[in-house]
Scaffold this motif. Structure first.
Motif: not given
Length: 556
Positions: A192-193, A264
């Protein structure tokens, strides 16, 4: 005068006979050329009007005295007539449990024996999935699928895109080739990052086995899988603070790329990074991580096969706790110490923890084994005293000097009587020396790291005793197995867990002592039986009879 008339008549007869033979030969040549599908080329001595003339030859007359037309020569007319065979290939695919023909399949057929590698014929299979071609006998043909959405497959080699090779003998040749239709999906996996995913993901058909696929960091993954199944992709997080994802393949068109994002997570999971410490740099290893709990059979939570030992391995996200991390060189399923590394590691919450796994330090034992005549014994056994399930019959095809891997490790002496047992754990323990028909000798050894423990020379003596086991068991089949254990009273196991089938078994190579014979029916249901027997110089052979009976039912 009469002689001249007879001579003229004889000359005419010979001339007429020669003309008939000539016409018959020409007709036969034309017929053979037409049957072979080619042209006729006639090579004959030149015919001139005058001796020594340079004028072109006259054409041979036909039967009605009209001049014949010259027959054009074919470039292959001098080649012998080739034998032809009929090649029939049926292309099949699985539909459920049945195999059916694939119609409309575009196939290329090429003669491997020809120098022209580009020349090939293209066929479309009929409604039964067949193609038929007249080919030269004793020839080799390459069969390729022109469509990229089809590939060959087989039980032996699995799916592959390379051509199949078919050899055609004389007569008719028929063969079946198994194919499968495939579809391709391209996926990219990110956290997700935005960090690209790397590691092992799993793909599985509905109700089928799970396959592992390695994803390189930042590179799209293209999966080509059989279209007859529905496929699901399982991606496990390999970073703390992120959870895994599941993705159904076939959502997008073939030319598009699917993007999978791992979200996350607030869980407390951590990740092991496994580093192979002293493994050979070119080694390929199997890594297994299991939960270390009170249960004897630990549960495997992460596993990968054929991983390069030179690269660190990031495990799945695991719950905090104590784990067994085992690394083993691929291709060595036994637990020979020199091929295995083992560590116990504590995983902390939300941490990436590095675990360095080193190969177990081992040593070896060497001994020279002699017979009663002090001559070297070939194929005598040197083994750990805890070896189990050993049978001399299994060593018939094992060469002198052979070392058997696994938990029941043993080695056989070479032609000079030298037995070398390597890959042993460090420390003191007992080893045994014996040979078929000889009594066992127990030796004490202390194995040091990287060193060879030389036990010198051992002389074996011929065994003097044997115990024969007879079983009365009408309900059992002759192929059923039993397990016999031989013990010394109050001293421990002498021969452990020997298996045999049938209603009789003999144990040779015994010293003249008192033994306890314990027997168990392996299919179960009859319990264990034990009897004591004594071997002496007066009675070196003994027979023990067991009558197997089911225990009475217990009424609670």
């Amino acid at each position: 005068m009469g002689h001249q008339v007879k001579a003229q008549e004889s000359s005419r007869s010979y001339l007429l006979l020669g003309l008939i033979v000539l016409i018959a030969g020409a007709s036969l040549g034309i017929w053979l050329a037409l049957q072979g599908g080619g042209h006729l080329s006639i090579t004959a001595p030149a015919i001139s009007n005058q001796p020594g003339s340079d004028t072109p030859p006259k054409a041979l007359p036909l039967a009605d005295n009209t001049p014949s037309r010259p027959v054009p020569a074919h470039p292959e007319s001098k080649s012998p007539i080739l034998a032809l065979s009929t090649l029939t290939i049926t292309f099949l695919e699985y539909q459920g449990a049945r195999k059916v023909g694939v119609s409309g399949l575009e196939v290329q057929v090429r003669n491997v024996d020809r120098d022209d590698q580009q020349a090939c014929d293209t066929f479309i299979t009929d409604e039964l999935g067949r193609l038929t071609k007249e080919v030269r006998s004793n020839s080799t043909w390459s069969i390729s699928l022109k469509s990229e959405s089809w590939r060959f497959t087989s039980l032996a080699s699995g799916p592959h895109d390379s051509p199949e090779i078919v050899y055609v003998r004389s007569g008719s040749t028929k063969c079946d080739l198994l194919v499968e239709q495939v579809s391709s999906d391209t996926v990219e996996v990110f956290y997700d990052d935005g960090v690209p995913y790397s590691g092992l993901i799993q793909v599985s058909a509905t109700g089928g086995p799970v396959r592992g696929v390695l994803v390189s960091e930042g590179k799209p993954l293209t999966l080509t899988l059989p279209s007859r199944h529905h496929w699901t992709l399982f991606v496990a997080s390999r970073r703390p603070g992120f959870s895994g994802a599941k993705w159904e393949l076939g959502r997008t068109r073939a030319e598009e790329t699917s993007r999978i994002v791992l979200p996350r997570s607030d869980d407390t999971s951590g990740v092991f990074q496994v580093v192979c410490a002293n493994f050979p740099t070119d080694a390929i290893v199997d890594i297994r991580i299991s939960w270390r709990g009170e249960s004897v059979s630990a549960s495997t939570l992460d596993e990968i096969k054929d991983w390069p030992a030179s690269q660190p391995y990031a495990s799945k996200a695991l719950s905090p706790g104590t784990y067994n991390v085992r690394v083993q060189i691929s291709g060595h399923p036994g637990s020979v110490g020199s091929q295995v590394g083992f560590e116990v590691a504590e995983l902390q919450a939300r941490q990436i923890q590095t675990v360095r796994v080193a190969l177990v330090q081992t040593g070896s034992i060497r001994v020279v084994i002699l017979g009663e005549d002090k001559a070297p014994l070939s194929k005598a056994r040197l083994a750990k005293s805890t070896s189990v399930y050993f049978r001399w019959g299994r060593t018939r095809d094992e060469p002198p000097g052979y070392q058997h891997p696994g938990s029941y490790i043993y080695s056989l002496s070479d032609d000079n009587g030298v037995a070398l047992l390597s890959g042993l754990p460090l420390g003191p323990f007992d080893v045994l020396c014996d040979a078929e028909g000889y009594a066992q000798v127990i030796l004490n050894a202390n194995v040091m790291s990287g060193q060879e423990c030389d036990l010198g020379t051992v002389q074996l003596t011929k065994a003097l005793g044997s115990i024969r086991i007879e079983i009365i068991h009408p309900e059992a089949a002759n192929t059923d197995e039993y397990e016999v254990t031989l013990l010394k009273p109050l001293a421990g196991i002498v021969r452990s867990a020997q298996r045999f089938s049938g209603k009789s078994h003999q144990i040779d190579g015994l010293n003249l002592l008192t033994y306890v014979v314990s027997i168990r029916y392996l299919p179960g249901g009859y319990g264990a039986y034990s009897k004591e027997v004594t071997l002496s110089a007066e009675s070196p052979q003994a027979t023990v009879t067991f009558e197997m009976q089911k225990p009475p039912l217990r009424h609670d």
